[in-house]
Structures are given as structure tokens and as C-alpha cells.
Write a protein that holds these residues in place. Structure first.
Motif, PDB file in Angstrom:
ATOM      1  N   SER A 245       0.853  -1.189   0.000  1.00 41.87           N
ATOM      2  CA  SER A 245       0.000   0.000   0.000  1.00 41.87           C
ATOM      3  C   SER A 245       0.887   1.236   0.000  1.00 41.87           C
ATOM      4  O   SER A 245       1.937   1.274   0.649  1.00 41.87           O
ATOM      5  N   GLY A 248       1.470   6.630   3.316  1.00 41.25           N
ATOM      6  CA  GLY A 248       0.507   7.692   3.543  1.00 41.25           C
ATOM      7  C   GLY A 248      -0.924   7.301   3.286  1.00 41.25           C
ATOM      8  O   GLY A 248      -1.849   8.080   3.553  1.00 41.25           O
ATOM      9  N   SER A 249      -1.143   6.091   2.743  1.00 40.80           N
ATOM     10  CA  SER A 249      -2.519   5.671   2.487  1.00 40.80           C
ATOM     11  C   SER A 249      -3.234   5.396   3.804  1.00 40.80           C
ATOM     12  O   SER A 249      -2.649   4.917   4.780  1.00 40.80           O
ATOM     13  N   LEU A 250      -4.519   5.691   3.843  1.00 44.00           N
ATOM     14  CA  LEU A 250      -5.328   5.570   5.044  1.00 44.00           C
ATOM     15  C   LEU A 250      -5.685   4.114   5.309  1.00 44.00           C
ATOM     16  O   LEU A 250      -6.175   3.409   4.419  1.00 44.00           O
ATOM     17  N   LYS A 253      -9.786   5.257  10.119  1.00 45.35           N
ATOM     18  CA  LYS A 253      -9.937   6.497  10.898  1.00 45.35           C
ATOM     19  C   LYS A 253     -10.751   6.155  12.137  1.00 45.35           C
ATOM     20  O   LYS A 253     -11.952   5.885  12.065  1.00 45.35           O
ATOM     21  N   ASN A 286      -2.340   9.578  13.833  1.00 45.80           N
ATOM     22  CA  ASN A 286      -2.530  11.019  13.975  1.00 45.80           C
ATOM     23  C   ASN A 286      -3.258  11.267  15.296  1.00 45.80           C
ATOM     24  O   ASN A 286      -4.407  10.856  15.478  1.00 45.80           O
ATOM     25  N   GLU A 291      -6.563   9.192  12.603  1.00 41.05           N
ATOM     26  CA  GLU A 291      -6.269   8.492  11.355  1.00 41.05           C
ATOM     27  C   GLU A 291      -5.001   7.665  11.511  1.00 41.05           C
ATOM     28  O   GLU A 291      -3.978   8.150  12.008  1.00 41.05           O
ATOM     29  N   ARG A 293      -2.331   5.758   9.260  1.00 42.07           N
ATOM     30  CA  ARG A 293      -1.860   5.676   7.874  1.00 42.07           C
ATOM     31  C   ARG A 293      -0.577   4.856   7.796  1.00 42.07           C
ATOM     32  O   ARG A 293       0.140   4.693   8.798  1.00 42.07           O
ATOM     33  N   ARG A 295       3.070   4.069   7.226  1.00 38.88           N
ATOM     34  CA  ARG A 295       4.299   4.861   7.357  1.00 38.88           C
ATOM     35  C   ARG A 295       5.429   4.267   6.527  1.00 38.88           C
ATOM     36  O   ARG A 295       6.233   4.996   5.950  1.00 38.88           O
TER      37      ARG A 295
END
Length: 792
Positions: A245, A248-250, A253, A286, A291, A293, A295
Motif C-alpha cells: 500500500s 501515507g494511504s489511510l 480512521k 494522527n 487516522e 496511515r 508509514r
């Protein structure tokens, strides 16, 4: 010298043996481990004779050997945890060496110390302090320090127990290394006003026999502020994330809510202590919005499952928190695309390449394994090509249907390779195949038969039509040349009459055509390409000469010697309906343009005479009276049917005569009464008839002699009942076309016994034959026979 030799011999005869023993730790001092002499097959006497020397390696205070009896025994109580402090070690050994002389034999002795449950679990901190808000939700978790046990295996910590409490309970967690953890769970809502401090005892129990335990005090202080803690929608989340993936893709959340207001409702997210550092390195949390994501790049082959615990804390003076467990499952993906390699590709090729011709060789590959590495190659179904597997992962592109450049000049062939992964991955490569033209198409005319109408009197060199053909081939196979296939008509070549532009097929007339001379032409035009060998086709061309009204009518009867005035005499006693004169006009144009009508242009008395507009007969409408002038002037116009119409006129001056003149000329239609004739009159009539008959015979003989000189016309044979031009069109009765230069007018003198035929010459220049009168006109046998032979 001798001693050295014996020592060397003893060393050569020596043998080394390894002996393994296992004893539990905490054995009493002096405890016998084993009898080496017995294990070595030696009795005490032999052992004493041969002497034994013992070297203890590294652990001299724990083990020793009785040199006299060969017994291995424990000098001091052994503590396995002291000897082998690392719990990761799977075994713990004590080693020593023993030597027997005469001959020398060496022994390596290993004593394995097995673990016993001689250590109780203990906590690193004997007292744990927890601050818990009175508004903490039932079921909320609180992390507790775990207990340690130096024993290994089943002798280590296996369970935790909490002292009796109506507010708290524990839940056991197991780490990846097997370590047991305990979470403090709030069972009942706390109330600081009732009890500000809760004292709990946490007991750790190992799995040994008998079991050993260790305890720690838990002091829970109840906070009386911010009484609503953040909470998640779920306690446990399971999320699937694909490997590779993008960074930075989610992933998910998380959303924790706090029912307080102001800063007490502001939630901050963080990882709990139970979230490993590796997990925190792979996924970024975050703290403001919850969120999570990616890394770092995730690889399914490295780790398939990540577990984390996320804590949501508010920003109150005494922050409250809620947590959830998040399990991230890494989904394996087919992350290697198959590859296409064009080994050879033949382009362009001729359009007439035979079926099964190999056009290209293609190889395919995929770095994945299993179904992800199995690939299939295909091309679109709507192409005249097919793939044929030649060997493993090698394919041949061959022609499967006949090719035609004129239909499809080139093909964009897309090779698509797809693996059998889930989801499948594919790759494609497009090659353009051009077709070379072959001269396989004959020139094509838009029509198979051309009918071209050309008006007569055309200008020489005028363009008649464009007969361009089309050839779908290319280059020299498409360049066309046009020819007129030679054909002679009346000793005249077609190329003398027509010309065609060899480059564009424009057809031109080389002469001016006259409809009265030439009516039509039929010939062929050929179109030939410049291929090798050349191909050709031809088309039939039918040229039709269209008549124009370029000939005015010519009045041939009554005949006029000079000028246009004809003088005639008519008995004054003529009856009503009697024939006075007949105007005959001829027109050499075609049927439409030669259709003639007659009209009076001038007439002295319109009540006295009538004119038939179709046959030109002028008849009396009544009998003459004494008031009628003696001289009558009639102007007749003969007009054709052309556009514009052409005409001719004739002026007839009629003079009326008395009865005597009428009897003499025999021009009246009034029947003669036999009873008014005397015998003398009868003789006169017979004599006049005889003279007329002889005159007619003379005329006929002269005509026959003249007809024998010229050759009869093939185009217009004699006809009794009609006037025929060279195009065989009917003009009028009582006239035949002749090839000589005379016109014959027939004047009819009506008598009781028949009609007379009178020949009158006209100027040369006409091409007509004068035919005889029809039998039904009432001529005598003699006059009829003579008239039937009238041809010059």
C-alpha cells in the motif's frame, strides 16, 4: 627416551568418549549422579590399577569424581537460574574431563541441569498506583505491570488472580513471546465520595508443581473531575490492508467521542504500552483526528498481522481515556506484473501471405509464484491472426485468415498477458503490422454500361463524359491508363471519331455529328493498371446522337416553279367538301421535330375554305356563290414541332372558271350525269382518256429506264404506302424518297373514272423518293399500275 616412546604409544592407544547425564537442579550435596566405572565397563580393581585423573572444566565446585570408585557426585547444591540466567537458553550444562591410564582413555562428561519450580513469580514494583476517574466506564482497561519468573517452561508465570472486588477484575493477555500480562478491568462505576481509594492485591501464579505465587499491591485513586471518558465505536477493530500500500494511504480512521464539554471533550489519540515499536514504525497514528496511515512499505512475506492498542484521552485537567484494539491483517497481493518480450516481429508483410505464416515470436514471464506466476497470452478475437504456443511461455503469431489490404491496410495487434492471481495482473504491448499492396484488384467502373447522349452539331473536341474507373490497390497498381478498343464503322476507326484522355478517362468528340447522317455508336473502353502483371477491365459505351431542330420544313406540294406563289384553277360549280389543293411539307429532323401541322396564315374568305392541320388538305366549306370574288388568295404555313419551331409558307392563288373549263380540266368532284351527254360527248371523253392513257404509259416507260441506271438504295427500299427517309420514318401519303435530285408532286384531277398522276420536276438537293398513291384512292387499273412503278 623409552618413556617418551611409551607415552606416544599410550596416546595412540587412547580413545575419547562422551558421556551425557541429566540431573535436576537443587540436588543435595553428595548426591550420586552416576558410576563412571560401571558405565565404562571397568571394575574397581582395574580402575585402581589403571589410575584415573579428573579435570573439572569451569564448574569445579559443583561436580567431582571419586578416583577410586569412579563415582560422579555433587559437591554443592546447583541453582540452574544462577548458572544459566537467560530464559532464552533451551538447556544448561556442566562439563568435565576424565582420563584413565594404561592405556590412556579420555572421557568428556556433560551433565544437563533440568529446571525445577524453585522460583516464585515476583513483580518489579511491589506497589502499583492507578488514578481512575469516577466517571470511568465499566469495562475500561488499565495496564498493570507483569510479573517475572526466572524459571522456564511450565514453571514460569501462567495466570493472575485479583483479590475480591466488586469494582475491578482482570483480563489475561498473552504476548508473542508467551509472556502473560494482566489488564485491570473496571466492572462497576466508581464513586469517589463513597470510596476514594481501592486497595487490590494482584497475585501471579506459575505452572509448576507445586505452584508458586507472587503478589503486588494495586492502589487505585478515584478522581472526581472529568467524569466522561472518550469511547470508541467498537472495542476491537479488524482491518485488512493490502501489501505494498502506498506510504501515507489511510488504513482506518478511529473515532472516539467524549460527552464532556470544552477541553474535557477534546480527544487525543496515542498508542498504548502494548503496541510494539515495530507496529508503531509501520503505522502512523494522527493524535488529533485518529487516522492511522501507512508509514513504511508493507510486505506480506515479512509479517502478516499487526496488533495495536489505541488510547483516546481527553484534554481535561484529569484526562480520561478509552482504548480499542486494532488488528491489521496484511492481504497478500499479486504485486508482480507479467512481462511480454517480442523476440521477433515481421512488418510489413504482403497482403497475399498464406495462412499459417509466422508473423512474430513472443515470450511471456512473471516473477510471482503459484497461480500468481501462471500467465496467459491472448490477442483480440476480431483479428485475422491467432496465437500458437510453441514451447513453455513462447508463442507464435500466425496468419489465420486471408488478408486484404484494401479492407484493412494495417493492424494494431495488442498482446495482452494476464496472470492467474487474485486479482489478476496484466500487461500489454501493441505492435503495428503494415500490409504491402499486391496487384489483386482489377479496375472498376462505377457502371457496367454507359449511355451518353450527344446533341448533333456539337463542337469538335467537346467533353462528352468522364469515364473514370477506380482501383483500390496502391501506387503503380493503382495508376490507370484508358484506351478505346478499336472498332471500325463504315471504314472509319473509333479513334477518328472519339478520343479519351489516358490519364483521367475523359471522353471527347473529335468531329461534329449530324443526326440525319449518324444516329448512334457502340464501342468499348478499357482501363488498365500499371501493376505487374497489369490487370484491366472494360466498359461498353453507347453514344446516342440527339436530334436538334436544325431543318426547316420543305413544301414539296404543290410544286412551285419560281417563287412561293402557286396558281390553281377550280370550277366555280365545285361542291361543298371538294378537295381544292393539298399542301405537303417534309422535315428531315427526327420524329418529334419533323411532326408538321398546317395553318392558314392568310385567307380571302375564311367561310369558304377549310384546312386540315394534319394532312394539309384544303377543301371547300360551301359552294361558290355569285357574290364570291373570282380570285381567292390562300397563304398556308407548315410548322414543325421543334423548339424553337421552324416553318415554311406557300401562297396559293385560286381562280374560279366556268363549267366548260371545269369539264375540260376534269378537276371537279361533282359527278357527271350520263343522261346529259350526247353521243358526241361520249366519243370525246373516250378519246381524251385514250390520249391520257398513252401519255401515262410513255411517262412510266421513261421512269423505268431511268431507274435501271442507279443502284437501288439499301437504306430505303421502295414502299407503296408511305414516304420513308433514311431513318424509315413516315412522312405522308403519295410520296416516296428518291436518291436523285427531283421532287415529284402529285396533282389529283378527280373525274368519274379515276385519278391522274402528273410528274413535275423540282430543284436538286433533296433525298426523297416519291411513292405511288394507295390503291384505295380510286385510280384506274392503268394509272394504278403506272403509279406503282414510279421511282427515280
Amino acid at each position: 627416551y623409552v618413556s617418551v616412546i611409551l607415552f606416544i604409544s599410550a596416546i595412540v592407544d587412547a580413545a575419547v568418549a562422551v558421556t551425557h547425564y541429566s540431573v535436576p537442579e537443587e540436588m543435595a550435596e553428595g548426591s550420586l549422579v552416576a558410576s563412571l566405572a560401571t558405565d565404562l565397563g571397568l571394575d574397581v580393581k582395574t580402575l585402581n590399577r589403571r589410575k584415573m585423573r579428573v579435570d573439572v572444566v569451569g564448574n569445579k565446585k559443583y561436580l567431582d569424581i571419586n578416583k577410586d570408585t569412579g563415582e560422579l557426585f555433587i559437591l554443592e547444591r546447583i541453582d540452574r537460574e544462577f548458572l544459566c540466567p537467560l530464559k532464552t537458553a533451551t538447556s544448561c550444562f556442566l562439563r568435565l574431563d576424565a582420563t584413565i591410564e594404561n592405556p590412556i582413555r579420555m572421557f568428556n562428561i556433560e551433565v544437563e541441569i533440568t529446571d525445577i519450580n524453585d522460583n516464585a513469580p515476583h513483580f518489579r514494583r511491589g506497589t502499583m498506583h492507578l488514578d481512575i476517574s469516577e466517571s470511568s466506564s465499566v469495562g475500561e482497561r488499565f495496564s498493570l505491570n507483569n510479573a517475572a519468573d526466572p524459571d522456564v517452561g511450565t514453571n514460569s508465570v501462567r495466570n493472575y488472580h485479583l483479590s475480591s472486588s466488586e469494582h475491578f477484575a482482570i483480563e489475561i493477555q498473552t504476548g508473542r513471546d508467551g509472556t502473560k500480562f494482566a489488564d485491570l478491568i473496571l466492572k462497576k462505576t466508581l464513586d469517589r465520595e463513597q470510596q476514594a481509594v481501592h486497595n487490590l492485591i494482584l497475585t501471579a501464579v506459575d505452572g509448576g508443581v507445586p505452584t508458586r505465587t507472587g503478589t503486588a499491591s494495586i492502589i487505585v485513586r478515584v478522581l472526581d473531575v472529568n467524569d466522561n471518558a472518550p469511547s470508541f465505536e467498537k472495542d476491537k477493530y479488524v482491518v485488512d490492508v493490502m501489501e505494498n500500500s502506498p506510504i501515507g494511504s489511510l488504513v482506518i480512521k478511529l473515532n472516539a467521542t467524549d460527552l464532556d464539554e470544552g477541553s474535557n471533550s477534546d480527544v487525543v489519540y496515542s498508542y498504548s504500552l502494548y503496541t510494539s515499536e515495530r507496529t508503531q514504525q509501520m503505522f502512523n497514528l494522527n493524535g488529533e483526528n485518529g487516522e492511522i496511515r501507512v508509514r513504511e512499505m508493507i510486505n506480506y512475506e515479512d509479517l502478516k498481522l499487526y496488533e495495536m492498542e489505541v488510547v483516546a484521552s481527553d484534554k481535561g485537567p484529569n484526562p480520561l481515556s478509552g482504548q480499542c484494539k486494532l488488528t491489521i491483517q496484511v492481504m497478500d497481493i499479486n504485486d508482480n506484473h507479467p512481462e511480454i518480450s517480442i523476440k521477433s516481429f515481421q512488418s510489413p508483410i504482403k497482403e497475399n501471405e498464406p495462412v499459417d505464416t509466422v508473423i512474430a515470436v513472443v515470450s511471456v514471464s512473471d516473477k510471482d509464484s503459484g497461480d500468481n506466476g501462471v500467465v496467459d497470452l491472448h490477442i483480440p478475437d476480431k483479428m485475422p491472426f491467432k496465437l500458437r504456443e510453441s514451447s513453455d511461455n513462447y508463442y507464435e503469431l500466425v496468419v489465420s485468415e486471408p488478408l486484404d489490404r484494401e479492407k484493412v491496410p494495417e493492424y494494431d495487434i495488442t498482446f495482452t498477458v494476464t496472470d492467474r492471481g487474485s486479482p489478476p495482473l496484466s500487461d500489454n504491448e501493441t505492435m503495428t503490422l503494415e500490409l504491402l499492396d499486391v496487384n489483386d484488384n482489377v479496375p472498376q467502373f462505377p457502371q457496367s454500361f454507359y449511355t451518353i447522349r450527344v446533341k448533333e452539331n456539337n463542337a469538335p473536341g467537346a467533353l462528352l463524359s468522364s469515364l473514370s474507373a477506380f482501383d483500390p490497390d496502391l501506387h503503380e497498381n493503382q495508376y490507370l491508363v484508358y484506351f478505346i478498343l478499336e472498332k471500325e464503322i463504315a471504314n472509319t476507326s473509333m479513334s477518328m471519331l472519339f478520343s479519351i484522355n489516358p490519364e483521367n478517362g475523359n471522353l471527347y468528340a473529335l468531329k461534329t455529328f449530324d443526326y440525319e447522317m449518324e444516329k448512334e455508336f457502340l464501342f468499348h473502353i478499357e482501363a488498365r493498371d500499371s501493376g505487374s502483371p497489369p490487370l484491366s477491365s472494360n466498359v461498353t459505351v453507347h453514344i446516342i446522337i440527339v436530334d436538334q431542330n436544325d431543318n426547316a420544313p420543305v413544301i414539296v406540294s404543290p410544286w412551285r416553279a419560281h417563287g412561293s406563289v402557286v396558281e390553281e384553277k377550280i370550277p366555280r360549280s365545285t361542291d361543298k367538301g371538294s378537295l381544292v389543293a393539298k399542301v405537303i411539307a417534309l422535315d428531315t429532323d427526327s420524329v418529334h421535330n419533323s411532326r408538321i401541322t398546317y395553318q392558314f396564315l392568310q385567307v380571302t374568305d375564311a367561310t369558304l375554305f377549310s384546312l386540315d392541320q394534319y394532312n394539309g388538305e384544303i377543301r371547300t366549306m360551301r359552294m361558290f356563290s355569285y357574290r364570291d370574288p373570282r380570285h381567292q388568295r390562300l397563304v398556308v404555313v407548315a410548322k414543325d414541332n421543334g423548339e424553337p419551331a421552324l416553318s415554311a409558307t406557300v401562297t396559293i392563288k385560286l381562280s374560279t372558271v366556268e363549267t366548260a373549263v371545269k369539264a375540260y380540266s376534269d378537276m371537279t368532284e361533282v359527278p357527271l350525269e350520263y343522261d346529259i351527254f350526247s353521243d358526241l360527248n361520249l366519243y370525246l371523253v373516250i378519246g381524251l382518256g385514250s390520249v391520257s392513257f398513252l401519255l401515262l404509259i410513255t411517262i412510266l416507260v421513261t421512269i423505268v429506264l431511268k431507274c435501271q441506271k442507279p443502284k437501288a438504295s439499301k437504306a430505303a427500299p421502295p414502299c407503296r404506302n408511305s414516304v420513308i427517309s433514311e431513318r424509315n420514318s413516315t412522312i405522308a401519303d403519295s410520296t416516296l424518297v428518291s436518291n436523285d435530285a427531283y421532287w415529284y408532286s402529285l396533282f389529283l384531277a378527280e373525274t368519274r373514272k379515276g385519278k391522274l398522276v402528273v410528274r413535275q420536276p423540282v430543284p436538286k438537293g433533296s433525298r426523297y423518293i416519291v411513292s405511288s398513291l394507295p390503291r384505295g384512292t380510286g385510280l384506274t387499273d392503268t394509272s394504278d399500275s403506272a403509279a406503282s412503278t414510279l421511282q427515280v
